[in-house]
Design a protein around this motif. Structure first.
Motif, PDB file in Angstrom:
ATOM      1  N   LYS A 118      44.770  36.376  39.599  1.00 30.32           N
ATOM      2  CA  LYS A 118      43.357  36.725  39.484  1.00 30.32           C
ATOM      3  C   LYS A 118      43.110  38.100  40.078  1.00 30.32           C
ATOM      4  O   LYS A 118      43.586  38.420  41.161  1.00 30.32           O
ATOM      5  CB  LYS A 118      42.504  35.683  40.209  1.00 30.32           C
ATOM      6  N   HIS A 119      42.364  38.912  39.359  1.00 27.83           N
ATOM      7  CA  HIS A 119      42.008  40.219  39.883  1.00 27.83           C
ATOM      8  C   HIS A 119      40.566  40.533  39.525  1.00 27.83           C
ATOM      9  O   HIS A 119      39.931  39.814  38.750  1.00 27.83           O
ATOM     10  CB  HIS A 119      42.961  41.312  39.363  1.00 27.83           C
ATOM     11  N   SER A 120      40.025  41.579  40.095  1.00 19.88           N
ATOM     12  CA  SER A 120      38.588  41.843  39.982  1.00 19.88           C
ATOM     13  C   SER A 120      38.240  43.040  39.119  1.00 19.88           C
ATOM     14  O   SER A 120      37.067  43.397  39.011  1.00 19.88           O
ATOM     15  CB  SER A 120      37.999  42.068  41.383  1.00 19.88           C
ATOM     16  N   ASP A 121      39.203  43.682  38.493  1.00 17.05           N
ATOM     17  CA  ASP A 121      38.900  44.884  37.724  1.00 17.05           C
ATOM     18  C   ASP A 121      38.837  44.634  36.226  1.00 17.05           C
ATOM     19  O   ASP A 121      38.818  45.572  35.443  1.00 17.05           O
ATOM     20  CB  ASP A 121      39.926  45.987  38.004  1.00 17.05           C
ATOM     21  N   VAL A 122      38.805  43.359  35.815  1.00 13.16           N
ATOM     22  CA  VAL A 122      38.616  43.022  34.409  1.00 13.16           C
ATOM     23  C   VAL A 122      37.232  42.421  34.254  1.00 13.16           C
ATOM     24  O   VAL A 122      36.890  41.446  34.913  1.00 13.16           O
ATOM     25  CB  VAL A 122      39.687  42.032  33.913  1.00 13.16           C
ATOM     26  N   GLN A 174      43.387  37.943  43.825  1.00 12.60           N
ATOM     27  CA  GLN A 174      44.812  38.200  44.054  1.00 12.60           C
ATOM     28  C   GLN A 174      45.629  36.914  44.217  1.00 12.60           C
ATOM     29  O   GLN A 174      46.836  36.967  44.444  1.00 12.60           O
ATOM     30  CB  GLN A 174      45.040  39.108  45.280  1.00 12.60           C
ATOM     31  N   GLY A 175      44.958  35.759  44.106  1.00 11.10           N
ATOM     32  CA  GLY A 175      45.688  34.499  44.161  1.00 11.10           C
ATOM     33  C   GLY A 175      46.420  34.233  42.856  1.00 11.10           C
ATOM     34  O   GLY A 175      46.148  34.854  41.821  1.00 11.10           O
ATOM     35  N   PHE A 176      47.351  33.281  42.904  1.00  9.34           N
ATOM     36  CA  PHE A 176      48.188  32.973  41.737  1.00  9.34           C
ATOM     37  C   PHE A 176      47.878  31.580  41.202  1.00  9.34           C
ATOM     38  O   PHE A 176      47.637  30.643  41.965  1.00  9.34           O
ATOM     39  CB  PHE A 176      49.674  33.049  42.098  1.00  9.34           C
ATOM     40  N   PHE A 200      41.954  33.008  30.136  1.00 12.85           N
ATOM     41  CA  PHE A 200      41.894  33.498  31.520  1.00 12.85           C
ATOM     42  C   PHE A 200      41.525  34.983  31.484  1.00 12.85           C
ATOM     43  O   PHE A 200      42.367  35.858  31.687  1.00 12.85           O
ATOM     44  CB  PHE A 200      43.233  33.275  32.215  1.00 12.85           C
ATOM     45  N   ASN A 201      40.247  35.256  31.233  1.00 13.60           N
ATOM     46  CA  ASN A 201      39.848  36.635  30.971  1.00 13.60           C
ATOM     47  C   ASN A 201      39.651  37.476  32.217  1.00 13.60           C
ATOM     48  O   ASN A 201      39.285  38.641  32.115  1.00 13.60           O
ATOM     49  CB  ASN A 201      38.587  36.668  30.108  1.00 13.60           C
ATOM     50  N   SER A 202      39.869  36.931  33.401  1.00 15.71           N
ATOM     51  CA  SER A 202      39.820  37.750  34.606  1.00 15.71           C
ATOM     52  C   SER A 202      41.140  37.653  35.371  1.00 15.71           C
ATOM     53  O   SER A 202      41.181  37.813  36.583  1.00 15.71           O
ATOM     54  CB  SER A 202      38.652  37.329  35.498  1.00 15.71           C
ATOM     55  N   CYS A 203      42.192  37.369  34.642  1.00 13.46           N
ATOM     56  CA  CYS A 203      43.525  37.282  35.236  1.00 13.46           C
ATOM     57  C   CYS A 203      44.504  38.107  34.411  1.00 13.46           C
ATOM     58  O   CYS A 203      44.232  38.470  33.268  1.00 13.46           O
ATOM     59  CB  CYS A 203      44.013  35.824  35.287  1.00 13.46           C
ATOM     60  N   ARG A 204      45.627  38.379  34.991  1.00 13.56           N
ATOM     61  CA  ARG A 204      46.688  39.072  34.260  1.00 13.56           C
ATOM     62  C   ARG A 204      47.961  38.238  34.309  1.00 13.56           C
ATOM     63  O   ARG A 204      48.222  37.514  35.286  1.00 13.56           O
ATOM     64  CB  ARG A 204      46.950  40.453  34.853  1.00 13.56           C
ATOM     65  N   LEU A 205      48.736  38.338  33.257  1.00 15.61           N
ATOM     66  CA  LEU A 205      49.996  37.610  33.201  1.00 15.61           C
ATOM     67  C   LEU A 205      51.024  38.315  34.069  1.00 15.61           C
ATOM     68  O   LEU A 205      51.263  39.518  33.931  1.00 15.61           O
ATOM     69  CB  LEU A 205      50.494  37.535  31.757  1.00 15.61           C
TER      70      LEU A 205
END
Length: 515
Positions: free
Chosen positions: A243-247, A193-195, A215-220
């Motif tokens: 950064k998130h954990s559901d990818v 959840q950090g930026f 950045f395959n485990s992050c979302r824009l």
């Protein structure tokens, strides 16, 4: 009596002086290691002190109202000139403005544990501290104590999930020779959840999507265009990612469904739309028409920026000799944008294998690309009428087919010289050796086997891994020697070849008609 009393006093004075000299050496050594070389003191060599490992650096002499720049200036008195230059002041003001906007948007806070990646002299860290983000540190190839420690973007010297906020400015990720490792290290050290905020040169939609794929485990979260503080990078694109954990494995840009159909984003459709048109009418002189058509080909790197791909791969299927297409065309003609490609040559004919032993930058696969792992019959056609390589004079192209069970040495319908060779599952090899984030260029000249290989690539979804394909399709073309006669070597028609090319473009593969 005086002499007996004087000797201990004399020895005591010598010992005190020696001790003081030793202390002086240690102090000088400590000052040299920390101030001059920029290293911490945990490396030994007369250095018995170390800086604290946590990020809450305490700067002596800095009162609550003192700026970070003043604090570092007092810590690094030899760099006074640097901190008073116009460029330094402009950069600090620029980054202060950037970080204040990020605070206002909620991506950064004064309590954030923050890392600035590859900050040359710590301007970004100074800016953060000036606006109240005190728990900040930077890394650079050369340490700049106490705010910048030694480290590089592709090897960040901190533990996993260590930071709430990671910043990379100056377009440094785009300039790195290890972009994938650079992006992975940012993701690794960022808390869930950090930026992370990354500045890169603004380009086209292709590079934009390639950048996000790193950045395959992050979302824009947000993107905006800004202007830099100097002429070296006047136009910058700022990406805010979370950064998130559901990818599990990246973005679905080139994944395939059970039928092998690739998901085609708009930017890839634009490339195919802008490519040279397919030749709809069968050419009467294909050996001339297709060769001339090379001048019309629009290569992917000539249309878009490919710099954010994690790796660059060229696969020559049916390579023959090195000079046939690798040396004569790909090395000289293909626009590589100064990228280094991993080159794979797939060639079953043993006559060409010796040559590749001295080609250090080419990986030879001495087998036949096929639909599964099995022994094959390999036909060698002796065709003196064709232009051939110097090391295999009079040697024509080879065709393959499975060995018949009734006779392991039989060539079946093959009429030329027949050898037994090993075929391998090419689609499976491709899926195991390249990734979705790689840029893959392929040339395929397999004497009719394309009608076996392409359906297999589509069925397995491996076709989605290919960015650009140069395909020679073999059909019963008009004979060069005998006008009015068609080749009996192949039973496919030109229309079937055209359907194959059209199908590939519909699946998002930019395929070109080769000769």
């Amino acid at each position: 009596m005086e002499n007996s009393m004087g000797k201990p006093s004399f020895l005591r004075n010598i010992m005190v002086r020696v001790l003081l000299f030793g202390v002086l050496i240690i102090v000088v050594r400590f000052a040299y290691v920390v101030t001059i070389t920029g290293e911490s003191c945990n490396r030994g060599d007369f250095c018995f002190f170390s800086l604290p490992d946590n990020l809450n650096f305490v700067i002596p002499g800095a009162s609550s109202g003192a700026s970070a720049i003043d604090a570092v200036r007092s810590a690094s008195p030899g760099d006074d000139d640097l901190h008073t230059t116009r460029d330094w002041i402009s950069s600090v003001r620029f980054y202060s403005s950037i970080f204040q906007d990020l605070i206002a948007d909620g991506y950064l806070s004064p309590d954030s544990k923050t890392l600035c990646v590859e900050t040359a002299f710590g301007q970004e860290v100074h800016s953060l501290r000036e606006i109240g983000v005190k728990n900040s540190v930077g890394i650079s190839k050369k340490a700049f104590r106490p705010l910048v420690v030694r480290g590089e973007g592709h090897a960040i010297p901190f533990e996993d999930n260590a930071f709430d906020f990671v910043f990379s400015g100056g377009g440094r990720l785009g300039k790195s020779l290890k972009q994938l490792e650079f992006a992975d290290e940012i993701t690794r050290t960022l808390k869930p959840q950090g930026f992370a905020v990354v500045h890169v040169g603004a380009t086209d939609t292709y590079s934009f999507n390639s950048f996000l794929d790193l950045f395959n485990s992050c979302r824009l979260v947000k993107m905006r265009d800004i202007y830099g503080f100097d002429s070296s990078m006047p136009h910058i694109r700022e990406f805010v990612i979370q950064k998130h954990s559901d990818v599990i494995d990246g973005h679905p840009h080139r994944t395939a469904d059970s039928g092998g159909k690739c998901w085609i984003p708009g930017y890839k459709r634009d490339l195919i739309r802008d490519a040279e048109p397919l030749i709809q009418e069968e050419p009467l002189k294909p050996w001339i028409t297709l060769k001339k058509n090379i001048k019309n080909i629009k290569y992917v790197p000539s249309m878009v920026d490919i710099r954010f791909k994690s790796r660059y791969v060229y696969v020559d299927v049916g390579a023959r000799s090195y000079g046939s297409s690798i040396g004569s065309w790909f090395k000289k003609e293909y626009p590589k944008q100064n990228k280094t490609f991993d080159v794979f040559a797939i060639e079953a004919d043993k006559a060409f294998h010796q040559e590749y032993k001295i080609k250090k930058k080419v990986n030879l696969l001495p087998y036949a690309a096929w639909v599964k792992n099995e022994t094959l019959s390999f036909e060698i056609n002796h065709d003196p009428g064709k232009e051939v390589e110097a090391k295999a004079k009079g040697r024509g192209m080879g065709r393959i087919q499975p060995v018949r069970k009734s006779s392991s040495s039989s060539g079946g319908d093959l009429a030329g010289e027949v050898n037994l060779i090993q075929g391998f599952d090419f689609a499976d090899w491709l899926k195991n050796n390249v990734r979705d984030r790689d840029f893959v260029v392929m040339k395929m000249d397999v004497e009719g086997t394309e009608f076996d290989l392409i359906p297999r690539l589509i069925k397995t979804g491996a076709i989605c891994l290919i960015d650009e394909l140069f395909l020679e399709c073999h059909y019963n073309r008009w004979q060069r020697c005998c006008p009015g006669q068609r080749s009996q070597k192949y039973n496919k028609t030109y229309n079937q070849c055209l359907e194959l090319f059209t199908s590939l473009r519909q699946r998002g593969v930019l395929v070109h008609q080769w000769w």
